[in-house]
Design an enzyme around this catalytic site. Structure first.
Site, PDB file in Angstrom:
ATOM      1  N   LEU A   1      -6.181   2.260 -10.677  1.00  0.00           N
ATOM      2  CA  LEU A   1      -5.887   3.671 -10.939  1.00  0.00           C
ATOM      3  C   LEU A   1      -7.138   4.537 -10.976  1.00  0.00           C
ATOM      4  O   LEU A   1      -8.217   4.099 -11.371  1.00  0.00           O
ATOM      5  CB  LEU A   1      -5.127   3.787 -12.258  1.00  0.00           C
TER       6      LEU A   1
ATOM      7  N   HIS B   1      -3.884   9.132  -9.807  1.00  0.00           N
ATOM      8  CA  HIS B   1      -2.755   8.529 -10.522  1.00  0.00           C
ATOM      9  C   HIS B   1      -2.607   9.153 -11.910  1.00  0.00           C
ATOM     10  O   HIS B   1      -1.496   9.423 -12.370  1.00  0.00           O
ATOM     11  CB  HIS B   1      -2.969   7.016 -10.698  1.00  0.00           C
TER      12      HIS B   1
ATOM     13  N   LYS C   1      -9.182  11.278  -3.508  1.00  0.00           N
ATOM     14  CA  LYS C   1      -9.326  10.048  -4.281  1.00  0.00           C
ATOM     15  C   LYS C   1      -8.325   9.013  -3.776  1.00  0.00           C
ATOM     16  O   LYS C   1      -7.173   9.341  -3.479  1.00  0.00           O
ATOM     17  CB  LYS C   1      -9.083  10.318  -5.761  1.00  0.00           C
TER      18      LYS C   1
ATOM     19  N   SER D   1      -7.565   4.460  -4.027  1.00  0.00           N
ATOM     20  CA  SER D   1      -8.001   3.120  -4.451  1.00  0.00           C
ATOM     21  C   SER D   1      -8.806   2.476  -3.331  1.00  0.00           C
ATOM     22  O   SER D   1      -9.691   1.656  -3.574  1.00  0.00           O
ATOM     23  CB  SER D   1      -6.782   2.250  -4.775  1.00  0.00           C
ATOM     24  N   ARG D   2      -8.509   2.838  -2.081  1.00  0.00           N
ATOM     25  CA  ARG D   2      -9.196   2.223  -0.932  1.00  0.00           C
ATOM     26  C   ARG D   2     -10.618   2.764  -0.752  1.00  0.00           C
ATOM     27  O   ARG D   2     -11.381   2.180   0.021  1.00  0.00           O
ATOM     28  CB  ARG D   2      -8.379   2.423   0.350  1.00  0.00           C
TER      29      ARG D   2
HETATM   30  P1  AMP Z   1      -0.790   4.182  -4.735  1.00  0.00           P
HETATM   31  O1  AMP Z   1      -1.231   3.458  -5.953  1.00  0.00           O
HETATM   32  O2  AMP Z   1      -1.885   4.453  -3.761  1.00  0.00           O
HETATM   33  O3  AMP Z   1       0.462   3.632  -4.128  1.00  0.00           O
HETATM   34  O4  AMP Z   1      -0.383   5.642  -5.246  1.00  0.00           O
HETATM   35  C1  AMP Z   1       0.555   5.809  -6.280  1.00  0.00           C
HETATM   36  C2  AMP Z   1       0.883   7.275  -6.409  1.00  0.00           C
HETATM   37  O5  AMP Z   1      -0.309   8.001  -6.694  1.00  0.00           O
HETATM   38  C3  AMP Z   1       1.451   7.884  -5.112  1.00  0.00           C
HETATM   39  O6  AMP Z   1       2.480   8.799  -5.447  1.00  0.00           O
HETATM   40  C4  AMP Z   1       0.261   8.584  -4.528  1.00  0.00           C
HETATM   41  O7  AMP Z   1       0.594   9.668  -3.698  1.00  0.00           O
HETATM   42  C5  AMP Z   1      -0.444   9.063  -5.772  1.00  0.00           C
HETATM   43  N1  AMP Z   1      -1.852   9.329  -5.472  1.00  0.00           N
HETATM   44  C6  AMP Z   1      -2.759   8.486  -4.930  1.00  0.00           C
HETATM   45  N2  AMP Z   1      -3.939   9.107  -4.750  1.00  0.00           N
HETATM   46  C7  AMP Z   1      -3.761  10.392  -5.160  1.00  0.00           C
HETATM   47  C8  AMP Z   1      -4.603  11.534  -5.212  1.00  0.00           C
HETATM   48  N3  AMP Z   1      -5.860  11.503  -4.783  1.00  0.00           N
HETATM   49  N4  AMP Z   1      -4.080  12.679  -5.709  1.00  0.00           N
HETATM   50  C9  AMP Z   1      -2.790  12.737  -6.144  1.00  0.00           C
HETATM   51  N5  AMP Z   1      -1.953  11.684  -6.116  1.00  0.00           N
HETATM   52  C10 AMP Z   1      -2.424  10.531  -5.645  1.00  0.00           C
END
Ligand code: AMP
Length: 292
Positions: free
Chosen positions: A36, A40, A186, A188-189
């Protein structure tokens, strides 16, 4: 500080939710794959408008293709627990894959149309995996509202359509993209990037920003905007474009003319790391022609 629980089984979640519902409490839900960051956390903050906030942390194997980064995707449950606590979550659901998928699991949620473009095109089966896991998570958590980032704009649109089509009674709330100070979205990658790649990755947000300015200055022809954004990204030697495309932000149908809610989305490899970013802009072609 309030107490936060971490559970790994569907039954434990169901027990807790049952108890909360008995008390008449509303439930906000934030599905994530963990590792996170502030993006997130912004969703968890937004979900704080509910009485209780549930965060799921699950790297969903069925949304990754065979040559994608499922095995190397960053995982750190202790760090994530702290981030959830900091942001005010009440419950973390962090199941093992075996808890979510029985060995003979065979039921999937699939979609035609909105998943044909952008990441759906580049990552066959990705949205089938996403729709399936989000449906399962919605059935487990039964949230009043669920929070998704515009960072994954196609995913947000797909989940809105899926909940409508399957009459899932959860309200979907979209949240803005959270960026690093220099503009990189932002993700995680981003942790995969070495210092040179981290610098190079800026080309994505910068080029998209130029695209936005062109539309803001009155350009109607989105193909011209896409050509310009692509040419800017191509100037960066470490960048390789997967796609840059304009679609309607709600239907994900390709569009040529700047009219309605326009999503300009990009997926770009920086070295081996595939990053996505986008902007949404609203134009009314009728207004534009009246003003001309
Ligand atoms: P993930 O863990 O990448 O599957 O993302 C989980 C949730 O967090 C998804 O709804 C993403 O769109 C959101 N998310 C990831 N990165 C961002 C970011 N930089 N800004 C806003 N929401 C994000």
């Amino acid at each position: 500080m309030k107490k936060m629980k971490i559970v790994k089984t569907i039954n434990e979640v169901r027990e807790i939710i049952k108890d909360w519902k008995k008390q008449g409490l509303s439930i906000g839900f934030v599905p994530t794959m963990g590792y996170l960051h502030e993006g997130h956390q912004s969703l968890i903050h937004a979900a704080g408008e509910n009485d209780k906030v549930v965060v799921s942390i699950f790297v969903n194997p069925i949304q990754f293709g065979p040559n994608e980064d499922f095995a190397s995707y960053p995982r750190d449950i202790d760090r994530d627990t702290e981030k959830c606590r900091e942001a005010g979550a009440d419950l973390i659901f962090a199941p093992e894959a075996s808890e979510m998928y029985e060995p003979d699991f065979c039921t999937f949620v699939d979609m035609n149309g909105p998943t044909d473009e952008l990441c759906g095109k580049s990552r066959p089966g990705h949205f089938r995996g996403v729709c399936t896991v989000v449906s399962k998570l919605f059935n487990i958590v039964t949230p009043d509202k669920a929070y998704f980032g515009q960072k994954d704009a196609q995913q947000l649109a797909v989940i809105r359509i899926m909940t409508r089509d399957l009459s899932i009674g959860t309200e979907i709330v979209g949240c803005p993209i959270i960026r690093e100070e220099d503009g990189l979205a932002k993700s995680s990658r981003n942790t995969y990037l070495n210092p040179n790649e981290r610098k190079a990755a800026l080309v994505i947000s910068r080029s998209l920003n130029e695209g936005r300015k062109i539309i803001e200055s009155g350009e109607i022809d989105l193909n011209k905007v896409i050509v310009k954004v692509k040419s800017l990204i191509e100037k960066e030697p470490l960048a390789k474009i997967d796609y840059v495309k304009a679609v309607n932000a709600d239907s994900i149908k390709p569009i040529d003319k700047a009219d309605g809610r326009i999503l300009v989305a990009a997926a770009v490899y920086i070295g081996k790391t595939r990053l996505i970013d986008n902007f949404i802009i609203e134009r009314n072609a009728a207004d534009d022609s009246n003003n001309a």
